[in-house]
Motif scaffolding. Sequence first.
Motif, PDB file in Angstrom:
ATOM      1  N   GLY A   1       0.775  -1.235   0.000  1.00 31.98           N
ATOM      2  CA  GLY A   1       0.000   0.000   0.000  1.00 31.98           C
ATOM      3  C   GLY A   1       0.802   1.277   0.000  1.00 31.98           C
ATOM      4  O   GLY A   1       0.215   2.357  -0.113  1.00 31.98           O
ATOM      5  N   LEU A   2       2.138   1.203   0.124  1.00 27.85           N
ATOM      6  CA  LEU A   2       2.944   2.421   0.119  1.00 27.85           C
ATOM      7  C   LEU A   2       3.267   2.818  -1.318  1.00 27.85           C
ATOM      8  O   LEU A   2       3.683   1.983  -2.126  1.00 27.85           O
ATOM      9  N   ASP A   3       3.122   4.107  -1.624  1.00 22.66           N
ATOM     10  CA  ASP A   3       3.490   4.584  -2.955  1.00 22.66           C
ATOM     11  C   ASP A   3       5.014   4.625  -3.087  1.00 22.66           C
ATOM     12  O   ASP A   3       5.754   4.428  -2.113  1.00 22.66           O
TER      13      ASP A   3
ATOM     14  N   PRO B   1      -2.770  -1.786  -6.485  1.00 20.84           N
ATOM     15  CA  PRO B   1      -2.633  -1.265  -5.126  1.00 20.84           C
ATOM     16  C   PRO B   1      -2.796  -2.394  -4.104  1.00 20.84           C
ATOM     17  O   PRO B   1      -3.402  -3.410  -4.396  1.00 20.84           O
ATOM     18  N   HIS B   2      -2.272  -2.208  -2.970  1.00 23.67           N
ATOM     19  CA  HIS B   2      -2.336  -3.199  -1.893  1.00 23.67           C
ATOM     20  C   HIS B   2      -1.801  -4.546  -2.376  1.00 23.67           C
ATOM     21  O   HIS B   2      -0.648  -4.632  -2.766  1.00 23.67           O
TER      22      HIS B   2
ATOM     23  N   ALA C   1       4.983  -3.606 -14.236  1.00 20.32           N
ATOM     24  CA  ALA C   1       3.994  -2.602 -13.844  1.00 20.32           C
ATOM     25  C   ALA C   1       4.559  -1.603 -12.838  1.00 20.32           C
ATOM     26  O   ALA C   1       4.057  -0.479 -12.734  1.00 20.32           O
ATOM     27  N   ARG C   2       5.578  -2.000 -12.083  1.00 24.49           N
ATOM     28  CA  ARG C   2       6.214  -1.061 -11.148  1.00 24.49           C
ATOM     29  C   ARG C   2       7.711  -0.936 -11.463  1.00 24.49           C
ATOM     30  O   ARG C   2       8.547  -0.793 -10.566  1.00 24.49           O
TER      31      ARG C   2
END
Length: 233
Positions: free
Chosen positions: A146-148, A173-174, A182-183
């Motif tokens: 959950g942390l950006d 998210p989460h 994707a990240r």
Amino acid sequence: MTRTGLTCIEWGGDVHVPPGDPLRAEKVGADCRDRGIRVASYGSYFRPGRDSITQFAPVLEAAAALRAPRIRIWAGNTGSAQTAPDQRHAVIKVTRAAAAQAADAGVQLAFEFHGGTLTDTAESAVRLLEEVDHPAVGTYWQPPVGLDDPRALAGLRHVLPWVTAVHVFSWWPHTNRLPLAARSSLWLQVFALLQRSDHPYDALMEFVSDDDPAHVIADARTLARIVDATHDA
């Protein structure tokens, strides 16, 4: 492993290499070496504070049989905000005792960086590591759920001097499991930070989208591209 291009593995103590079966651990380690795969660590479920030091012996025995240079352990079984002082002291005391035994065998310890333990935040993890104060004890890191990106990276900077491995995956998210790409922006910054650290680390892929083994190869290729990009930067 050959098809993915990955070069090391962490064997878990929950299924594949359970403590108490050193012959199995020895065979798994030998099979890895025969295939040119490095055993990076032994992923135990030993929890100082919940488990006593007497329960560490079969864990260390399994790691030694694997020839694993590091054992992953867990920092108790309650979150930092819920842990009473005496329980925290028990985690510290048993970790120190386990670290002394591990160090005698040439093995390091590293805490899982995880919710529901004393390493549920970067600040709590650093406090614990400073209180344990043993050269054979470090920590893993992974993006907290959950942390950006900015807050996750700030936490990594805080624990960076103790990081010996990172669990690589893409949740957002989460707990939605996505392809690693994707990240990729987050992981490019993570590996740029790790490159500046003054000690070695392992990058260990953990989760893939849909829990589908077929997605491992694509994520491994993404990981290789990210690592290459940070080396070239």
